[in-house]
Design an enzyme around this catalytic site. Structure first.
Site, PDB file in Angstrom:
ATOM      1  N   GLY A  10      -4.190 -20.202 -19.728  1.00  0.00           N
ATOM      2  CA  GLY A  10      -5.586 -20.132 -19.337  1.00  0.00           C
ATOM      3  C   GLY A  10      -5.881 -18.952 -18.434  1.00  0.00           C
ATOM      4  N   CYS A  11      -5.882 -19.213 -17.126  1.00  0.00           N
ATOM      5  CA  CYS A  11      -6.294 -18.187 -16.175  1.00  0.00           C
ATOM      6  C   CYS A  11      -5.326 -17.019 -16.096  1.00  0.00           C
ATOM      7  CB  CYS A  11      -6.499 -18.822 -14.800  1.00  0.00           C
ATOM      8  SG  CYS A  11      -7.797 -20.079 -14.798  1.00  0.00           S
ATOM      9  N   VAL A  12      -4.025 -17.284 -16.275  1.00  0.00           N
ATOM     10  CA  VAL A  12      -3.056 -16.193 -16.286  1.00  0.00           C
ATOM     11  C   VAL A  12      -3.307 -15.304 -17.498  1.00  0.00           C
ATOM     12  CG1 VAL A  12      -0.617 -15.615 -16.586  1.00  0.00           C
ATOM     13  CG2 VAL A  12      -1.294 -17.366 -14.931  1.00  0.00           C
ATOM     14  N   SER A  61      -6.581 -13.318 -17.280  1.00  0.00           N
ATOM     15  CA  SER A  61      -6.508 -12.222 -16.311  1.00  0.00           C
ATOM     16  C   SER A  61      -5.634 -11.091 -16.820  1.00  0.00           C
ATOM     17  CB  SER A  61      -5.963 -12.752 -14.982  1.00  0.00           C
ATOM     18  OG  SER A  61      -6.787 -13.786 -14.472  1.00  0.00           O
TER      19      SER A  61
END
Length: 226
Positions: free
Chosen positions: A167-169, A172
């Site tokens: 997700g966020c990793v 980004s």
């Protein structure tokens, strides 16, 4: 060397990527910055516990695998502190009623996290001078001044750690690559509630967007930066 995705991504599929020229390394620049994404008690739990126990405390916890990653993040953080390199904490801030949207539609539990869940995990908590970056969406770049901060500190390389790998990793990392930063993902300093999703996303990031390696190798590479 065995990779996290071996046995999940078939040998033929890996050969297909290699044949197309994917998976080359980009190496490190001269000024790395460390991103510690969403390493809060809501994703880790207040102590190491098996997953099914951990989610009784916080439904969004990833359990003991998260604490394994915290130990590796701590090692990386120690080197960054020693070298005086920049450390940034993109994190989810406590949710308000006006934060309702597609994320709350998909993951209602994220709207009801207790206050303790939003605290940074103590062993790798921010220090004076670190940059704190509240975010509302998966990518640490989306709707935030992250790129501006990175330019200001002269960063050319991002070491991306934290949660969740898929997700966020990943979000980004893809955006960092799009901004033309070199990206390194220590594969055991990121974590996910799904081992399969963790492995598949590491494979894809290694193929297209980042250098992916164990923390031990990442530390060795970072120590060579002068």
């Amino acid at each position: 060397m065995a990779r996290p995705w071996d046995g999940i991504i078939s040998e033929d599929e890996q050969k297909a990527y290699n044949a197309a020229g994917f998976g080359r390394t980009t190496g490190l620049g001269k000024r790395p910055a460390l991103l510690i994404i969403d390493v809060q008690y809501r994703t880790v739990g207040t102590k190491p516990m098996p997953f099914w126990e951990a989610i009784k405390e916080y439904p969004t916890s990833c359990g003991e695998i998260a604490w394994n990653a915290v130990g590796n993040i701590s090692a990386l953080l120690g080197l960054f502190r020693e070298r005086g390199w920049p450390v940034l904490y993109p994190y989810v801030a406590p949710k308000q009623d006006f934060d309702m949207g597609r994320l709350s539609d998909k993951v209602p539990a994220i709207m009801n996290v207790a206050a303790k869940g939003y605290e940074f995990v103590a062993p790798i908590a921010p220090a004076q001078g670190d940059i704190l970056l509240p975010k509302k969406h998966p990518s640490a770049f989306f709707g935030t001044p992250l790129a501006s901060y990175l330019i200001n500190v002269g960063a050319d390389t991002l070491v991306v750690t934290g949660c969740s790998t898929s997700g966020c990793v990943r979000g980004s990392v893809v955006d960092a690559f799009a901004y033309n930063f070199r990206v390194l993902v220590p594969e055991d300093a990121v974590y996910d509630r799904s081992a399969t999703s963790h492995a598949v996303n590491l494979f894809d990031m290694a193929a297209k967007y980042a250098d992916v390696m164990p923390t031990e190798d990442a530390l060795a590479a970072l120590r060579r930066v002068v």
